[in-house]
Design a protein around this motif. Structure first.
Motif, PDB file in Angstrom:
ATOM      1  N   UNK A  94      16.801  26.399 -15.612  1.00  0.00           N
ATOM      2  CA  UNK A  94      15.842  27.234 -14.882  1.00  0.00           C
ATOM      3  C   UNK A  94      14.572  27.619 -15.835  1.00  0.00           C
ATOM      4  N   UNK A  95      13.311  27.605 -15.420  1.00  0.00           N
ATOM      5  CA  UNK A  95      13.128  27.212 -14.002  1.00  0.00           C
ATOM      6  C   UNK A  95      13.085  25.662 -13.714  1.00  0.00           C
ATOM      7  N   UNK A  96      13.108  25.314 -12.494  1.00  0.00           N
ATOM      8  CA  UNK A  96      12.787  23.873 -12.261  1.00  0.00           C
ATOM      9  C   UNK A  96      11.518  23.110 -12.419  1.00  0.00           C
ATOM     10  N   UNK A  97      11.429  21.961 -12.543  1.00  0.00           N
ATOM     11  CA  UNK A  97      10.230  21.588 -12.972  1.00  0.00           C
ATOM     12  C   UNK A  97       9.595  20.447 -12.002  1.00  0.00           C
ATOM     13  N   UNK A  98       8.557  20.532 -11.590  1.00  0.00           N
ATOM     14  CA  UNK A  98       7.779  19.639 -10.741  1.00  0.00           C
ATOM     15  C   UNK A  98       6.853  18.414 -11.367  1.00  0.00           C
ATOM     16  N   UNK A  99       7.163  17.483 -11.824  1.00  0.00           N
ATOM     17  CA  UNK A  99       6.321  16.499 -12.441  1.00  0.00           C
ATOM     18  C   UNK A  99       5.124  16.051 -11.581  1.00  0.00           C
TER      19      UNK A  99
END
Length: 270
Positions: free
Chosen positions: A216-221
Motif C-alpha cells: 500500500x498504496x498501489x502503483x500505476x505505471x
C-alpha cells in the motif's frame, strides 16, 4: 511549520502490511523499515534484481536536479511533495550546501514519515526547512500552508519524486500539477520521476503485479508519452523525458548509465 502529532501518527503505523516508503527506505539501505517491508523488498528484488538500482537512480536524480536548480537555475525555494523517509542526504541538505539561505518545505501524509519529520528539519541558520503533513491530492491546502515558509510570488521548484504513480487516475495527476503550477510564477520549475513498465521487460510487469497485490498504496505505471504530457505548457529541459540515470549523468562516469523503470524530467514555467 511541522503539522501533525508524531505521537498520534505512530499509532497509525501498520506494521503488518508492507508500505511503499519503508520498502523504498530498505532498498536505499535505510533502517526505518519492518520485517514485512524487508520481506516484500527481497521478493521483488529476487524477481527484479535491478530494483535497488532503481531506488538509488531515483535518489541520485533528485540530487542532480537539486544541484542544477540551486546553481544554474538560481532557485532558492523548494516544495518537495511525497518526501518519503529521511534517507540522507535529503533535498534541503543538497540545496543548502549550495545556498545556505535556501528554503524547503517537505510534504508527506505517511505517519511513519511524520514520526521521523524532525530528522528532516535540521536547516542551516540562514535558511528554513519545514514539514507539512498533507496529502498530494490536497494541492490547495499544500499551497496555503507552504506559503507560510515559501514566498509563492517568487520562483519555486516543485519536486515530486516517485509519488505521482500512486494516483490512479491520470486526469487527477494532471489536475494536481496544474493547480500547483498555477500558484507559482514564471521561472518556477517542475521536476518529477514516475514509474513505468516500458523498461525492464516482463520482470518489471510481474514486480508491479506483486506490489499491487501486497503493498500500500498501489502503483500505476505510465508510458513515456503519458509522463511527457505532464509537462505540457512548460519548457522541458534537455534531454527531455528519460530514465533518471540518463538525465545529465556526471561527466566522470566511465560507462553508459543503465536505464531503470522510471521516467524523469525537469521543466521551467515560462
Amino acid at each position: 511549520m511541522t503539522t501533525g502529532d508524531p505521537s498520534t501518527a505512530s499509532s497509525r503505523i501498520d506494521m503488518t502490511r508492507p508500505h511503499s516508503a519503508r520498502v523504498w527506505d530498505y532498498w536505499l539501505g535505510g533502517k526505518d523499515n519492518f520485517e514485512v517491508d524487508r520481506e516484500l523488498g527481497e521478493q521483488i528484488a529476487g524477481m527484479f534484481p535491478h530494483v535497488v538500482a532503481t531506488a538509488r537512480g531515483d535518489r541520485e536524480f533528485m540530487h542532480r536536479t537539486t544541484r542544477y536548480l540551486a546553481t544554474e537555475a538560481g532557485i532558492d525555494q523548494f516544495l518537495d511533495i511525497g518526501t518519503g523517509l529521511p534517507t540522507p542526504p535529503n533535498l534541503h541538505q543538497v540545496a543548502q550546501e549550495i545556498n545556505p539561505k535556501a528554503r524547503v518545505v517537505y510534504v508527506d501524509n505517511d505517519p511513519i514519515v511524520l514520526v521521523h519529520a524532525r530528522a528532516l528539519l535540521n536547516s542551516t541558520p540562514e535558511g528554513s526547512c519545514d514539514y507539512l503533513d498533507a496529502d498530494l491530492r490536497e494541492p490547495s491546502r499544500i499551497l496555503r500552508e507552504a506559503g507560510t515558509t515559501l514566498d509563492l510570488d517568487r520562483p519555486v521548484a516543485i519536486t515530486l519524486m516517485s509519488v505521482l504513480h500512486f494516483v490512479a487516475d491520470l486526469e487527477d495527476v494532471v489536475s494536481i500539477l496544474q493547480r500547483l503550477l498555477n500558484a507559482v510564477p514564471s521561472g518556477s520549475y517542475l521536476a518529477l520521476t514516475h514509474s513505468t513498465d516500458e523498461i525492464g521487460g516482463p520482470a518489471v510487469k510481474r514486480a508491479f503485479e506483486m506490489w499491487n497485490a501486497t503493498a500500500h498504496p498501489k502503483a500505476q505505471p505510465r508510458t513515456r508519452s503519458e509522463v511527457t504530457g505532464l509537462f505540457d505548457g512548460l519548457e522541458l529541459l534537455d534531454p527531455g523525458v528519460v530514465s533518471p540515470p540518463l538525465w545529465r549523468p556526471p561527466l566522470d562516469v566511465e560507462t553508459e548509465p543503465e536505464p531503470v523503470p522510471l521516467w524523469a524530467g525537469v521543466a521551467r514555467k515560462p
